[in-house]
Structure formats: structure tokens, C-alpha cells
Design a protein around this motif. Structure first.
Motif, mmCIF file in Angstrom:
data_model
loop_
_atom_site.group_PDB
_atom_site.id
_atom_site.type_symbol
_atom_site.label_atom_id
_atom_site.label_comp_id
_atom_site.label_asym_id
_atom_site.label_seq_id
_atom_site.Cartn_x
_atom_site.Cartn_y
_atom_site.Cartn_z
ATOM 1 N N UNK A 174 44.402 -1.854 65.591
ATOM 2 C CA UNK A 174 45.556 -1.443 64.771
ATOM 3 C C UNK A 174 45.101 -1.035 63.374
ATOM 4 N N UNK A 175 44.245 -1.852 62.759
ATOM 5 C CA UNK A 175 43.768 -1.521 61.409
ATOM 6 C C UNK A 175 42.962 -0.227 61.428
ATOM 7 N N UNK A 176 42.186 -0.007 62.489
ATOM 8 C CA UNK A 176 41.412 1.231 62.589
ATOM 9 C C UNK A 176 42.334 2.449 62.662
ATOM 10 N N UNK A 177 43.393 2.343 63.457
ATOM 11 C CA UNK A 177 44.343 3.459 63.565
ATOM 12 C C UNK A 177 44.991 3.748 62.210
ATOM 13 N N UNK A 178 45.469 2.699 61.551
ATOM 14 C CA UNK A 178 46.162 2.890 60.268
ATOM 15 C C UNK A 178 45.206 3.362 59.184
ATOM 16 N N UNK A 179 44.032 2.702 59.067
ATOM 17 C CA UNK A 179 43.091 3.051 58.005
ATOM 18 C C UNK A 179 42.497 4.426 58.188
ATOM 19 N N UNK A 180 42.024 4.717 59.405
ATOM 20 C CA UNK A 180 41.441 6.039 59.649
ATOM 21 C C UNK A 180 42.508 7.128 59.573
ATOM 22 N N UNK A 181 43.715 6.809 60.036
ATOM 23 C CA UNK A 181 44.794 7.791 59.919
ATOM 24 C C UNK A 181 45.087 8.140 58.477
ATOM 25 N N UNK A 182 45.108 7.123 57.603
ATOM 26 C CA UNK A 182 45.334 7.356 56.173
ATOM 27 C C UNK A 182 44.211 8.201 55.587
ATOM 28 N N UNK A 183 42.972 7.852 55.922
ATOM 29 C CA UNK A 183 41.830 8.594 55.381
ATOM 30 C C UNK A 183 41.833 10.031 55.885
ATOM 31 N N UNK A 184 42.066 10.221 57.186
ATOM 32 C CA UNK A 184 42.035 11.570 57.760
ATOM 33 C C UNK A 184 43.130 12.453 57.180
ATOM 34 N N UNK A 185 44.275 11.854 56.834
ATOM 35 C CA UNK A 185 45.390 12.638 56.303
ATOM 36 C C UNK A 185 45.231 12.989 54.830
ATOM 37 N N UNK A 186 44.235 12.430 54.155
ATOM 38 C CA UNK A 186 44.045 12.699 52.730
ATOM 39 C C UNK A 186 43.797 14.187 52.509
ATOM 40 N N UNK A 187 44.435 14.777 51.501
ATOM 41 C CA UNK A 187 44.270 16.226 51.277
ATOM 42 C C UNK A 187 42.839 16.625 50.973
ATOM 43 N N UNK A 188 42.029 15.696 50.449
ATOM 44 C CA UNK A 188 40.646 16.024 50.110
ATOM 45 C C UNK A 188 39.848 16.435 51.339
ATOM 46 N N UNK A 189 40.185 15.873 52.512
ATOM 47 C CA UNK A 189 39.464 16.257 53.727
ATOM 48 C C UNK A 189 39.763 17.689 54.128
ATOM 49 N N UNK A 190 40.939 18.170 53.740
ATOM 50 C CA UNK A 190 41.263 19.560 54.030
ATOM 51 C C UNK A 190 40.643 20.526 53.045
ATOM 52 N N UNK A 191 40.384 20.043 51.818
ATOM 53 C CA UNK A 191 39.832 20.932 50.786
ATOM 54 C C UNK A 191 38.311 21.009 50.821
#
Length: 404
Positions: A174-191
Motif C-alpha cells: 500500500x505504501x509503495x502504491x501511494x508513495x510511488x504514485x505521488x512521486x510519479x505524478x510530480x510535474x518534475x518527472x514530466x519536465x
């Protein structure tokens, strides 16, 4: 601390640090959760050790490969895929009725699919801050990761022993899903886009600073793992004293990283910081009571996060931007192998000597070799006191249209 406050005010930095710490929090829980669950299901610590070994082998093999993939398919795709597979493997470990071979297979799958969060975030950092802020940012990152090693084992032990080991693995997922989901959604990963590396896998290790960072990281983490075995052997397994002493070790690292993070990095920086670790670990062999060990490990800890910060900085400063993720993947693999080697050697020495002194000796020897390597290879280490520690830009021919 004013410098760190200014750093955290930089757009995106605070979000990156907190989200990646959350995403990496399961890394401090997974090994213990798997150990407790497999031991409970099989009744054998030996079987649990084999499953952990399979998981570690998977992580070590995957680190450079999945990190390099981020330059081919993009960070979000690779992180989403690895997170999904890793979560499914953890759920299978916790919920399916498996034999030892099944546990080892899913353990290795979980290791192979461990999301390369460290490689991703340390590749993004140089794009978030100016060159003068990069070294303090690496130091802050190395310091705050100690929060994982202080809190995560306590959390997973409480859940696994008081609720259930399957529930412990479910919590990790559960923590992996929430934490990685938050990190992956960060706009910096798109930029930030990592260019595709033009070199073969592993060629980045031909750069002396990258190879040295990998080797010294192996020795530093090997020393830390060996001393952890010594502390557990010194006190009763799972005792409050062992937890307190290891927490003091982590607090020392946190304090050291925050205190020394602003110091410019010269060629001798890693040798000096490894020397602090060595002195502290050597003192653990003098007296074995909780107060002396706590003081010795507090001293040793003062050098751990600063040493890691130097390793991060010299790695970044020595490669092209397209190679940073793979370089950090190799560094992570070196540290994983160091952790396994330190624990194994210390364990054999504890059994052979009948006491924790063997583990403390192993820890000190790992650190001493680290100092020797840093001193003997100082000419290969970059001087970052008066230069930009950011990675080299990637250059390639640009096609142009010329009039005929």
C-alpha cells in the motif's frame, strides 16, 4: 539551517524530497517483512534467508538496467511498470500458499522490479537547483533518508508481530502504491527527460570517479551492515537496547549530514569523512555496554551521510546527463552487495568468535579499506570546490537545412 530553508523554498525541491522519501519508505520495510513472513510460514530462518538472498540478487541485477531504461522509455513509464510488478510480487508473497521455491521466485521478482526511485530523483536534482545548491541538496537527501531506517523497521515490526505478517506485506504494498504514485505524478518527472545513452551498459564504470563511488559505497554500507549485526548480537534479538543503539547511529548520520552539507567537496573529502566513520566503528570494540556503543556509533554516524553526499556529488559531476541514472544504478548495486557482504561476514565472525566483537572488527575493517581506497585513488577524484558539480551536457550533431 538557513541555507537548507532557502533550498527547500526552491520550486519543486520540497515536493521531490518528501515524495521520494515516501516512495522509498518500503525499502526500509521489505526485507524485514519478508523475513518475518517466510519464517512464520516455513518455520525456518534458513528458508527466510534464502528468500531474502533471492530478493537482494534481483535488486542488484536490476538497478543499472531499470535505471538505464528510463532514458529509453521515460521515467514515468519505467517507474509505473516496475511499481506495478513489484506490488503484485509482494502481494503474492503475502497472500498465496507457496513452497520455498515459490517464495524465492516471487522474492526475486520483487527485487528485479524494485522501482529505481533513487536513480530517478538524483538525476532530477541537478535540473531543480543551481550549481551552488546541488551539493547541499545531496547532503540533505542523504541525511533525511535516515528517517527511513529509523522509522520503517519499527513500523513493520509492530504490524507484523501485533497484527500479522501477511498484513505487514500488504502495508508495504500500500505504501509503495501511494508513495510511488505521488512521486510519479510530480510535474518534475514530466519536465525532465533523460536522453538515451549512446554507450553500452556498464561503460559508465570506466570513469574512475563512478567506479570509486561504487566501490567506496560498497565498503561504507558493508561496514554499516556489519555493525548492525554486531549490535543485534551484542544485545538480545529484538531488545530495546539494540533498537536504541541503532537509532543513535542513524541520528548521528542525520546530524552529520545536516551539519557538514555546506562544506565544499575537494578530492580529500571522502577520505576525511570515511576516517570519521572508521574511528567511530573502531571504538565499538573497546567496551560493549549501551552507553559506550551509543557514543561510538554516534561518532561513526556523523560521517555516514556526509560520505554518501560526496559519493552522490562526484558521480553526478563525472558523467553526462544521459548517464546519470545508470551511474546511480551501479552505485545502488554496489551498496546492496556491500550490505549483503557485510551482514554475511559479520554473521560468520559472530558465530566463530562467540560474540559481537567479530562483527565490530568486520565493520572497522570495511571502513579502513574504504579510507585506504579513497587515499590511494585521490588523484582520480574531482575537485568540486570551484566548479559546477552538475553532469556534463549531452551533445550530438544537429541536422540543419542549408540553401542549395
Amino acid at each position: 539551517m538557513a541555507g537548507y530553508r532557502d533550498l527547500l523554498r526552491t520550486p519543486g525541491v520540497g515536493r521531490m524530497i518528501v515524495s521520494q522519501l515516501t516512495a522509498r519508505f518500503p525499502s526500509g520495510m521489505t526485507s524485514l517483512a519478508v523475513l518475518l513472513h517466510v519464517e512464520q510460514q516455513t518455520g525456518s530462518y534458513g528458508a527466510a534467508g534464502l528468500v531474502l538472498a533471492a530478493t537482494s540478487v534481483g535488486q542488484a541485477v536490476a538497478g543499472p538496467v531499470t535505471s538505464r531504461w528510463m532514458g529509453v522509455w521515460g521515467m514515468r513509464r519505467v517507474l509505473s511498470l516496475t511499481t506495478s510488478v513489484c506490488v503484485l510480487a509482494l502481494l503474492a508473497l503475502g497472500l498465496l500458499p507457496l513452497n520455498l521455491a515459490g517464495y524465492m521466485a516471487f522474492g526475486m521478482l520483487a527485487g528485479l522490479s524494485t522501482p529505481p526511485i533513487q536513480s530517478a530523483v538524483r538525476t532530477i536534482y541537478p535540473k531543480l537547483v543551481n550549481s551552488s545548491q546541488l551539493t547541499p541538496l545531496f547532503s540533505l537527501d542523504a541525511s533525511l533518508q535516515e528517517i527511513i531506517w529509523i522509522l520503517a523497521p519499527v513500523v513493520i515490526t509492530l504490524v507484523s508481530t501485533q497484527v500479522g505478517t501477511a498484513e505487514g506485506l500488504l502495508l508495504v504494498a500500500i505504501i509503495m502504491v501511494l508513495g510511488c504514485g505521488w512521486f510519479i505524478s510530480a510535474p518534475e518527472l514530466g519536465r525532465v527527460r533523460i536522453p538515451r545513452s549512446r554507450r553500452k551498459l556498464g561503460k559508465v564504470l570506466a570513469k574512475p570517479p563512478v567506479l570509486l563511488a561504487t566501490v567506496i559505497g560498497f565498503l561504507l554500507i558493508g561496514a554499516c551492515s556489519a555493525v548492525e549485526v554486531g549490535v543485534v548480537a551484542n544485545f538480545d534479538h529484538g531488545s530495546l537496547e539494540a533498537g536504541i543503539v541503532l537509532a543513535v547511529f542513524a541520528v548521528g548520520s542525520l546530524v552529520g549530514g545536516l551539519s557538514f552539507g555546506h562544506i565544499p567537496i575537494g578530492p580529500w573529502a571522502i577520505a576525511r569523512r570515511m576516517l570519521i566513520v572508521t574511528v567511530g566503528l573502531a571504538l565499538t570494540m573497546v567496551v560493549l555496554n549501551i552507553f559506550w556503543l551509543g557514543g561510538a556509533l554516534l561518532l561513526a554516524g556523523l560521517g555516514v551521510a556526509p560520505a554518501l553526499a560526496v559519493l552522490f556529488a562526484i558521480t553526478t559531476a563525472s558523467v553526462k546527463f544521459s548517464e546519470t541514472a545508470e551511474a546511480f544504478g551501479w552505485a545502488g548495486t554496489g551498496q546492496l552487495i556491500g550490505a549483503a557482504s557485510g551482514s554475511a561476514i559479520a554473521g560468520f565472525l559472530v558465530d566463530g568468535t562467540g560474540g559481537p566483537q567479530g562483527a565490530y572488527l568486520a565493520a572497522a575493517l570495511f571502513a579502513i579499506v574504504g579510507v585506504i581506497v579513497a587515499v590511494s585513488c585521490v588523484r582520480f577524484l574531482p575537485d568540486l570546490r570551484h566548479r559546477d558539480p552538475s553532469p556534463y551536457p549531452d551533445t550530438e550533431p544537429v541536422s540543419t537545412i542549408t540553401p542549395t
